[in-house]
Design a protein around this motif. Structure first.
Motif, PDB file in Angstrom:
ATOM      1  N   LEU A  61      44.487  46.863  34.728  1.00 28.71           N
ATOM      2  CA  LEU A  61      43.704  45.623  34.666  1.00 28.71           C
ATOM      3  C   LEU A  61      42.425  45.728  35.489  1.00 28.71           C
ATOM      4  N   PHE A  62      42.489  46.408  36.626  1.00 26.59           N
ATOM      5  CA  PHE A  62      41.291  46.631  37.436  1.00 26.59           C
ATOM      6  C   PHE A  62      40.275  47.459  36.646  1.00 26.59           C
ATOM      7  N   THR A  63      40.756  48.533  36.046  1.00 24.03           N
ATOM      8  CA  THR A  63      39.878  49.409  35.272  1.00 24.03           C
ATOM      9  C   THR A  63      39.329  48.685  34.047  1.00 24.03           C
ATOM     10  N   PHE A  93      33.754  49.271  47.597  1.00 25.93           N
ATOM     11  CA  PHE A  93      34.607  48.175  47.161  1.00 25.93           C
ATOM     12  C   PHE A  93      33.758  47.253  46.301  1.00 25.93           C
ATOM     13  N   ILE A  94      34.349  46.709  45.239  1.00 23.99           N
ATOM     14  CA  ILE A  94      33.613  45.744  44.424  1.00 23.99           C
ATOM     15  C   ILE A  94      34.285  44.388  44.530  1.00 23.99           C
ATOM     16  N   LEU A  95      33.489  43.356  44.313  1.00 24.26           N
ATOM     17  CA  LEU A  95      34.021  41.997  44.326  1.00 24.26           C
ATOM     18  C   LEU A  95      34.583  41.675  42.945  1.00 24.26           C
ATOM     19  N   PRO A  96      35.731  41.013  42.885  1.00 26.68           N
ATOM     20  CA  PRO A  96      36.247  40.593  41.590  1.00 26.68           C
ATOM     21  C   PRO A  96      35.281  39.584  40.962  1.00 26.68           C
ATOM     22  N   SER A  97      34.618  40.002  39.928  1.00 25.92           N
ATOM     23  CA  SER A  97      33.625  39.145  39.273  1.00 25.92           C
ATOM     24  C   SER A  97      33.273  39.797  37.947  1.00 25.92           C
ATOM     25  N   GLY A  98      32.030  39.644  37.524  1.00 33.70           N
ATOM     26  CA  GLY A  98      31.566  40.269  36.291  1.00 33.70           C
ATOM     27  C   GLY A  98      31.437  39.252  35.180  1.00 33.70           C
ATOM     28  N   SER A  99      31.643  39.715  33.960  1.00 33.17           N
ATOM     29  CA  SER A  99      31.579  38.820  32.810  1.00 33.17           C
ATOM     30  C   SER A  99      32.793  37.890  32.829  1.00 33.17           C
ATOM     31  N   GLU A 100      32.799  36.928  31.937  1.00 28.57           N
ATOM     32  CA  GLU A 100      33.913  35.978  31.901  1.00 28.57           C
ATOM     33  C   GLU A 100      35.243  36.696  31.664  1.00 28.57           C
ATOM     34  N   CYS A 101      35.253  37.617  30.730  1.00 26.38           N
ATOM     35  CA  CYS A 101      36.468  38.396  30.462  1.00 26.38           C
ATOM     36  C   CYS A 101      36.868  39.194  31.699  1.00 26.38           C
ATOM     37  N   SER A 102      35.918  39.847  32.308  1.00 24.56           N
ATOM     38  CA  SER A 102      36.189  40.661  33.483  1.00 24.56           C
ATOM     39  C   SER A 102      36.786  39.826  34.620  1.00 24.56           C
ATOM     40  N   ALA A 103      36.214  38.664  34.861  1.00 27.10           N
ATOM     41  CA  ALA A 103      36.721  37.791  35.928  1.00 27.10           C
ATOM     42  C   ALA A 103      38.167  37.387  35.653  1.00 27.10           C
ATOM     43  N   HIS A 104      38.472  37.089  34.409  1.00 28.29           N
ATOM     44  CA  HIS A 104      39.858  36.740  34.054  1.00 28.29           C
ATOM     45  C   HIS A 104      40.792  37.932  34.259  1.00 28.29           C
ATOM     46  N   GLU A 135      28.291  45.463  38.519  1.00 25.03           N
ATOM     47  CA  GLU A 135      29.335  45.157  39.491  1.00 25.03           C
ATOM     48  C   GLU A 135      28.695  44.679  40.788  1.00 25.03           C
ATOM     49  N   GLU A 136      29.355  43.733  41.429  1.00 27.51           N
ATOM     50  CA  GLU A 136      28.881  43.236  42.724  1.00 27.51           C
ATOM     51  C   GLU A 136      29.603  44.008  43.822  1.00 27.51           C
ATOM     52  N   ILE A 137      28.825  44.629  44.684  1.00 26.06           N
ATOM     53  CA  ILE A 137      29.359  45.479  45.747  1.00 26.06           C
ATOM     54  C   ILE A 137      29.680  44.628  46.977  1.00 26.06           C
ATOM     55  N   TYR A 138      30.820  44.904  47.575  1.00 23.14           N
ATOM     56  CA  TYR A 138      31.191  44.262  48.834  1.00 23.14           C
ATOM     57  C   TYR A 138      30.211  44.691  49.919  1.00 23.14           C
ATOM     58  N   THR A 139      29.730  43.727  50.695  1.00 20.65           N
ATOM     59  CA  THR A 139      28.953  44.020  51.908  1.00 20.65           C
ATOM     60  C   THR A 139      29.523  43.169  53.039  1.00 20.65           C
ATOM     61  N   ARG A 140      29.664  43.788  54.177  1.00 16.67           N
ATOM     62  CA  ARG A 140      30.187  43.055  55.333  1.00 16.67           C
ATOM     63  C   ARG A 140      29.184  41.988  55.730  1.00 16.67           C
TER      64      ARG A 140
END
Length: 191
Positions: free
Chosen positions: A164-166, A113-124, A179-184
């Motif tokens: 949009l995710f892709t 799982f990845i966290l919604p983040s990234g570049s400014e465009c990606s975050a939007h 990409e920032e990976i989800y970690t518990r």
């Protein structure tokens, strides 16, 4: 033509078929969700300068205008001419799937799982993806009430959130932002 008509001042407004309904009807909730989605896509376009993505987003906004017309035209109350005026092709779904496949081919496999983040465009784009899911959910009541192209609209909105995710992943990859990976997250309760 004036922008205000005063016809909705008593809590009702009209569909394309001329039917007067309460402004909190499922049709208008869906129209509002699609409008919010289109507006945020426009906002995302400000930050997304990648040529293909920007072109895709503009095309999607045009499709969302057409989707609004489908939503505003309940098939049970529409004439054949009205239904023809607002038809929405399933080819738009195939087009999104094709774009998803093209962008995915340039991405590393998704193994976490990845966290919604990234570049400014990606975050939007990630925020916009959540609005696509909201618009999709708002169309569900219409699936049960109206026929016609509503099912195609529903499928398109479902695929749009995948697109949009892709696209968000693709933009981050192209911008060189990992990409920032989800970690518990764990907490030591013994302290």
């Amino acid at each position: 033509m004036k922008i205000y008509t005063r016809t909705g001042d008593k809590g009702k407004t009209s569909t394309y078929t001329g039917q007067r309904l309460s402004k909190d009807d499922a049709i208008f909730n869906a129209l509002g969700a699609v409008d919010a989605l289109s507006s945020h896509i426009g906002f995302s376009r400000v930050y997304c300068k990648q040529g293909l993505i920007s072109q895709d987003l503009k095309s999607i906004q045009c499709n969302l205008q057409d989707i609004g017309s489908v939503i505003a035209t309940p098939s049970s109350k529409a004439t054949m001419q009205q239904l023809q005026n607002v038809s929405f092709s399933s080819g738009h779904i195939s087009s999104l799937e094709s774009k998803i496949d093209i962008y995915t081919a340039h991405l590393p496999p998704l193994t976490n799982f990845i966290l919604p983040s990234g570049s400014e465009c990606s975050a939007h784009l990630h925020v916009t993806r959540t609005l696509a899911r909201s618009a999709e959910r708002s169309v569900v009541p219409l699936l049960h009430q109206h026929g016609g192209d509503i099912e195609t609209v529903f499928k398109y909105l479902n695929r749009l959130s995948d697109y949009l995710f892709t696209a968000a992943r693709y933009v981050s990859h192209e911008d060189g932002v990992p990409e920032e990976i989800y970690t518990r997250q764990t907490i030591d309760d013994s302290k």
